[in-house]
Design an enzyme around this catalytic site. Structure first.
Site, mmCIF file in Angstrom:
data_model
loop_
_atom_site.group_PDB
_atom_site.id
_atom_site.type_symbol
_atom_site.label_atom_id
_atom_site.label_comp_id
_atom_site.label_asym_id
_atom_site.label_seq_id
_atom_site.Cartn_x
_atom_site.Cartn_y
_atom_site.Cartn_z
ATOM 1 N N ASP A 47 36.472 46.781 52.965
ATOM 2 C CA ASP A 47 37.901 46.603 53.201
ATOM 3 C C ASP A 47 38.133 46.884 54.689
ATOM 4 O OD1 ASP A 47 40.718 46.366 52.617
ATOM 5 O OD2 ASP A 47 40.874 48.552 52.681
ATOM 6 N N SER A 48 39.364 46.663 55.132
ATOM 7 C CA SER A 48 39.681 47.024 56.510
ATOM 8 C C SER A 48 39.759 48.550 56.671
ATOM 9 C CB SER A 48 41.026 46.400 56.898
ATOM 10 O OG SER A 48 42.023 46.854 56.006
ATOM 11 N N GLY A 68 45.720 42.118 57.729
ATOM 12 C CA GLY A 68 46.786 41.292 57.150
ATOM 13 C C GLY A 68 47.705 40.596 58.126
ATOM 14 N N CYS A 110 39.157 43.712 49.345
ATOM 15 C CA CYS A 110 40.225 43.386 50.280
ATOM 16 C C CYS A 110 40.768 42.015 49.882
ATOM 17 C CB CYS A 110 39.637 43.363 51.688
ATOM 18 S SG CYS A 110 40.717 42.653 52.945
ATOM 19 N N ASN A 111 42.031 41.971 49.527
ATOM 20 C CA ASN A 111 42.632 40.694 49.102
ATOM 21 C C ASN A 111 42.705 39.703 50.251
ATOM 22 O OD1 ASN A 111 44.131 40.960 46.193
ATOM 23 N ND2 ASN A 111 43.941 42.916 47.218
ATOM 24 N N THR A 112 42.969 40.211 51.458
ATOM 25 C CA THR A 112 43.119 39.324 52.609
ATOM 26 C C THR A 112 41.809 38.576 52.851
ATOM 27 O OG1 THR A 112 44.645 40.982 53.479
ATOM 28 C CG2 THR A 112 43.929 39.262 54.992
ATOM 29 N N GLU A 167 47.832 53.923 55.632
ATOM 30 C CA GLU A 167 46.755 54.452 56.490
ATOM 31 C C GLU A 167 47.192 55.742 57.190
ATOM 32 O OE1 GLU A 167 43.546 53.526 57.202
ATOM 33 O OE2 GLU A 167 43.496 51.916 55.718
ATOM 34 N N CYS A 185 47.138 43.674 47.440
ATOM 35 C CA CYS A 185 46.434 44.307 48.561
ATOM 36 C C CYS A 185 45.859 45.596 48.000
ATOM 37 C CB CYS A 185 47.418 44.614 49.697
ATOM 38 S SG CYS A 185 46.728 45.669 50.996
ATOM 39 N N THR A 186 44.594 45.863 48.292
ATOM 40 C CA THR A 186 43.945 47.022 47.667
ATOM 41 C C THR A 186 44.504 48.354 48.162
ATOM 42 O OG1 THR A 186 42.170 46.802 49.306
ATOM 43 C CG2 THR A 186 41.786 45.857 47.116
ATOM 44 N N HIS A 187 45.261 48.328 49.243
ATOM 45 C CA HIS A 187 45.930 49.565 49.671
ATOM 46 C C HIS A 187 47.075 49.939 48.712
ATOM 47 C CE1 HIS A 187 43.944 48.949 53.568
ATOM 48 N NE2 HIS A 187 44.386 50.124 53.957
HETATM 49 N N1 DGL Z 1 43.427 46.200 51.858
HETATM 50 C C1 DGL Z 1 43.355 44.882 52.362
HETATM 51 C C2 DGL Z 1 43.864 43.846 51.415
HETATM 52 O O1 DGL Z 1 43.669 43.996 50.242
HETATM 53 C C3 DGL Z 1 43.674 44.646 53.826
HETATM 54 C C4 DGL Z 1 44.879 45.261 54.376
HETATM 55 C C5 DGL Z 1 45.011 45.056 55.875
HETATM 56 O O2 DGL Z 1 44.114 45.465 56.613
HETATM 57 O O3 DGL Z 1 46.019 44.465 56.308
HETATM 58 O O4 DGL Z 1 44.399 42.844 51.795
#
Ligand code: DGL
Length: 273
Positions: A12-13, A45, A75-77, A152, A184-186
Site C-alpha cells: 500500500d502507499s 490517490g 491498495c484500491n488505487t 496517516e 480505500c484500504t485506509h
Molecule cells: N490505501 C490506498 C487505497 O486503497 C491508497 C491511499 C492513498 O495513498 O491515497 O487506495
C-alpha cells in the site's frame, strides 16, 4: 524459487494495507507476509495513472526479487489503475481489491455508494466492476482527498475529521444508499467515525475480507498454501521506518521492526552487462 513457505507480498502507499494485513492474520494465520508501504510517495490517490502504474511496477519487481509466492495489492488505487496493466508482467499471481469488493457489495444491496481516493473514483473501476456483476445495481462514487492524510496523521478523534466525513457521505445518504464500499484500504481505520454518521441500515463493505478469501482459494488451487508455523511478518517502507513502526503500534498493537527500501532498486551489474 518460491514454495509453500514463501511469503505473500502485500503493499500500500502507507498504513492502509494494515487493514488487509489484519484480515490475512484472521483468515490465513499460517501464512508468512511481506508488507511494503510506499510512504515516501504517499498519497497515491491524487497522483496520475501513469505514476501509479510506474510505482506498482517497481514494487512488484522488488517483491518478486524477495521471492514472494503471490502479491496482493492492499491498495484500491493501485488495483483500480494498475492491476490490468501489470498483471501479465510478473511470474506470480497478483490480486486486487476491486472485483472482490464489487462482488461483496452486490450481494449486500442494490443502491451502492463508494468512497475512495480521487484517482480510484475518477477511474470508475468500482462502477464498472459492480455493473459487470449486476447491471441493475445503482452506483454513486465520491472521491475523498482528505481522508488518507487525516488517517496517516492519526487525527481520527478530531471533530474536524467527523465534519469532513459528514460532507463526503452526505451526497450518498441523499441518494438513499443501502450499501457503502470502503474503496480505500485506509478507510476501515475510520470505521468508528463513519459508522456514527451512517444509518444502522447501511451495510459497510471492506473488500479486504473478500480478497483474502480469494487469495486463500488461489493458494489452495496452486498447491501453495502454507500449513506450518509462519515466519514473523517482514515490514519494509520507502520513507521513515521509525514513523511507520510508531503508526503500526496504533493499528496493530505492536511496534514491528521496519526496514527501509529504496525504490526503484538499482539494476544489478549483471543485468547491465
Ligand atoms: N490505501 C490506498 C487505497 O486503497 C491508497 C491511499 C492513498 O495513498 O491515497 O487506495
Amino acid at each position: 524459487m518460491t514454495d509453500q513457505r514463501s511469503r505473500i507480498g502485500i503493499f500500500d502507499s502507507g498504513v492502509g494495507g494494515l487493514t488487509v494485513l489484519r484480515e490475512l492474520y484472521r483468515q490465513l494465520p499460517q501464512e508468512s507476509i511481506l508488507y511494503f508501504g510506499d510512504t515516501a510517495r504517499l498519497p497515491y490517490g491524487t497522483r496520475s495513472p501513469a505514476e501509479i502504474i510506474q510505482f506498482v511496477r517497481e514494487i512488484l519487481a522488488w517483491m518478486v526479487k524477495q521471492d514472494v509466492k503471490m502479491a496482493i495489492m492492499a491498495c484500491n488505487t493501485s488495483s483500480a489503475l494498475a492491476l490490468e496493466a501489470v498483471r501479465g508482467e510478473f511470474p506470480i499471481p497478483i490480486l486486487g481489491l476491486i472485483l472482490p469488493g464489487a462482488r461483496a457489495a452486490v450481494e449486500a444491496g442494490k443502491r451502492i455508494g463508494v468512497i475512495a481516493t480521487p484517482a480510484t473514483a475518477a477511474s470508475n473501476a468500482y462502477r464498472r466492476a459492480i455493473l459487470e456483476v449486476d447491471s441493475t445495481a445503482l452506483v454513486w462514487q465520491v472521491g475523498c482527498p482528505e481522508f488518507v492524510p487525516l488517517i496517516e496523521q492519526n487525527r481520527l478523534q478530531e471533530p474536524y475529521t467527523a465534519e469532513v466525513a459528514r460532507s463526503y457521505l452526505s451526497p450518498l445518504l441523499q441518494q438513499g444508499i443501502d450499501t457503502l464500499i470502503y474503496g480505500c484500504t485506509h478507510y476501515p481505520h475510520l470505521s468508528p467515525v463513519l459508522r456514527r454518521i451512517l444509518p444502522p441500515s447501511v451495510k459497510t463493505i471492506d473488500p479486504a475480507v473478500r480478497v483474502v478469501a480469494a487469495a486463500a482459494q488461489e493458494l489452495e488451487v496452486l498447491g501453495l498454501r502454507q500449513t506450518s508455523t509462519p515466519l514473523p511478518t517482514r515490514f519494509a517502507v520507502s520513507g521513515s521506518p521509525e514513523n511507520f513502526a510508531q503508526q503500526a503500534l496504533t493499528w496493530l498493537g505492536c511496534t514491528p521492526v521496519v526496514e527501509k527500501v529504496y525504490l526503484p532498486t538499482p539494476v544489478s551489474a549483471e543485468l547491465l552487462e
